[in-house]
Scaffold this motif. Structure first.
Motif, short mmCIF file in Angstrom:
data_model
loop_
_atom_site.label_atom_id
_atom_site.label_comp_id
_atom_site.label_asym_id
_atom_site.label_seq_id
_atom_site.Cartn_x
_atom_site.Cartn_y
_atom_site.Cartn_z
N LYS A 21 0.85 -1.20 0.00
CA LYS A 21 0.00 0.00 0.00
C LYS A 21 0.88 1.25 0.00
CE LYS A 21 -3.93 -2.00 2.43
NZ LYS A 21 -4.83 -2.06 1.31
N SER A 22 0.41 2.26 -0.70
CA SER A 22 1.13 3.53 -0.73
C SER A 22 0.22 4.62 -0.19
CB SER A 22 1.60 3.83 -2.15
OG SER A 22 2.48 4.92 -2.15
N PHE A 23 0.36 5.83 -0.68
CA PHE A 23 -0.35 6.99 -0.15
C PHE A 23 -1.86 6.76 -0.03
CE2 PHE A 23 3.43 8.55 -2.31
CZ PHE A 23 4.01 9.32 -1.32
N ASP A 24 -2.50 6.40 -1.13
CA ASP A 24 -3.96 6.27 -1.14
C ASP A 24 -4.44 5.11 -0.27
OD1 ASP A 24 -4.19 8.45 -2.82
OD2 ASP A 24 -4.03 7.21 -4.63
N GLY A 25 -3.78 3.96 -0.35
CA GLY A 25 -4.18 2.80 0.45
C GLY A 25 -4.03 3.04 1.94
N LEU A 26 -2.91 3.64 2.34
CA LEU A 26 -2.69 3.93 3.75
C LEU A 26 -3.63 5.04 4.22
CD1 LEU A 26 1.20 3.69 3.89
CD2 LEU A 26 -0.46 1.98 4.64
N GLY A 27 -3.87 6.02 3.36
CA GLY A 27 -4.82 7.08 3.70
C GLY A 27 -6.23 6.53 3.92
N ALA A 28 -6.61 5.53 3.13
CA ALA A 28 -7.92 4.90 3.30
C ALA A 28 -8.00 4.17 4.64
CB ALA A 28 -8.18 3.93 2.15
N ILE A 29 -6.92 3.51 5.05
CA ILE A 29 -6.90 2.85 6.36
C ILE A 29 -7.07 3.88 7.47
CG2 ILE A 29 -5.43 1.63 8.02
CD1 ILE A 29 -4.25 0.08 5.68
N VAL A 30 -6.39 5.02 7.34
CA VAL A 30 -6.49 6.07 8.34
C VAL A 30 -7.93 6.56 8.46
CG1 VAL A 30 -5.81 8.44 8.91
CG2 VAL A 30 -4.09 6.81 8.13
N GLU A 36 -9.64 8.83 11.51
CA GLU A 36 -8.86 10.07 11.59
C GLU A 36 -8.75 10.67 10.20
OE1 GLU A 36 -7.69 11.49 14.34
OE2 GLU A 36 -8.05 9.86 15.75
N ASP A 37 -8.34 11.92 10.14
CA ASP A 37 -8.14 12.61 8.87
C ASP A 37 -6.66 12.51 8.50
OD1 ASP A 37 -8.08 14.27 6.68
OD2 ASP A 37 -8.42 16.11 7.83
N TYR A 58 2.24 10.96 6.63
CA TYR A 58 1.87 12.25 7.21
C TYR A 58 1.68 13.26 6.09
CZ TYR A 58 6.92 13.16 6.83
OH TYR A 58 8.21 13.30 6.39
N PHE A 59 1.01 14.34 6.42
CA PHE A 59 0.70 15.40 5.46
C PHE A 59 1.45 16.65 5.87
CE2 PHE A 59 -1.86 18.75 3.55
CZ PHE A 59 -2.16 18.21 2.31
N GLU A 60 2.12 17.26 4.88
CA GLU A 60 2.95 18.43 5.19
C GLU A 60 3.04 19.33 3.97
OE1 GLU A 60 6.82 18.05 7.36
OE2 GLU A 60 7.57 18.03 5.31
N HIS A 61 2.81 20.61 4.17
CA HIS A 61 2.99 21.63 3.11
C HIS A 61 2.31 21.26 1.80
CE1 HIS A 61 5.69 23.67 5.80
NE2 HIS A 61 6.44 22.59 5.90
N GLY A 62 1.06 20.89 1.85
CA GLY A 62 0.29 20.67 0.64
C GLY A 62 0.41 19.30 0.00
N GLY A 63 1.03 18.34 0.69
CA GLY A 63 1.14 17.01 0.09
C GLY A 63 1.44 15.95 1.12
N TYR A 64 1.16 14.72 0.74
CA TYR A 64 1.44 13.58 1.61
C TYR A 64 2.91 13.21 1.54
CZ TYR A 64 -3.51 12.68 2.31
OH TYR A 64 -4.82 12.79 2.67
N CYS A 65 3.44 12.74 2.67
CA CYS A 65 4.80 12.25 2.75
C CYS A 65 4.73 10.81 3.27
CB CYS A 65 5.64 13.07 3.71
SG CYS A 65 5.76 14.81 3.26
N LEU A 66 5.64 9.99 2.78
CA LEU A 66 5.67 8.60 3.20
C LEU A 66 7.12 8.25 3.52
CD1 LEU A 66 3.85 6.13 3.55
CD2 LEU A 66 4.40 5.49 1.22
#
Length: 121
Positions: A21-30, A36-37, A58-66
């Protein structure tokens, strides 16, 4: 190295996570499992079943970081908890990354002030 700001909450998703899982998959779990948002600025920690890989979203300065780490030997030592999420301190995360078992750590009582009542001089 990952350096969260003071006051940022850290959450560990306790069930094993598929590390494909990457950004979208992990974001969906969150959103779905942790309720949580993912764009709140909080850090979300995921560990695989073998406990050899970790990802922090985590989200920082307008974008997701992994942030990702894969161990070549041994595994991450973390307590299994009931439920889907466990709150972590920055120190807890650092100990897990460094390979220290949180169950063997002895914690001493410390004062935790609210920051109220003191004036800046």
């Amino acid at each position: 190295m990952l350096l969260p700001e003071s006051g940022v909450r850290l959450w560990r998703y306790t069930p094993p996570t598929n590390m494909r899982k990457s950004f979208d998959g992990l974001g969906a779990i969150v959103r779905q499992k942790l309720a949580e948002d993912p764009s709140s600025g909080q850090l979300f920690v995921f560990i695989n079943r073998r406990r050899t890989q970790m990802k922090v979203l985590y989200f920082e300065h307008g974008g997701y970081c992994l942030w990702s780490k894969r161990l070549e030997q041994s595994h991450f030592h973390c307590n299994a908890r009931d439920g889907n999420k466990q709150t972590l301190s920055w120190t807890d995360l650092k100990l897990i990354i460094e390979g220290i078992d949180l169950r063997s750590v002895r914690r001493f009582k410390r004062y935790k002030g609210t920051g109220k009542g003191r004036s800046a001089v």
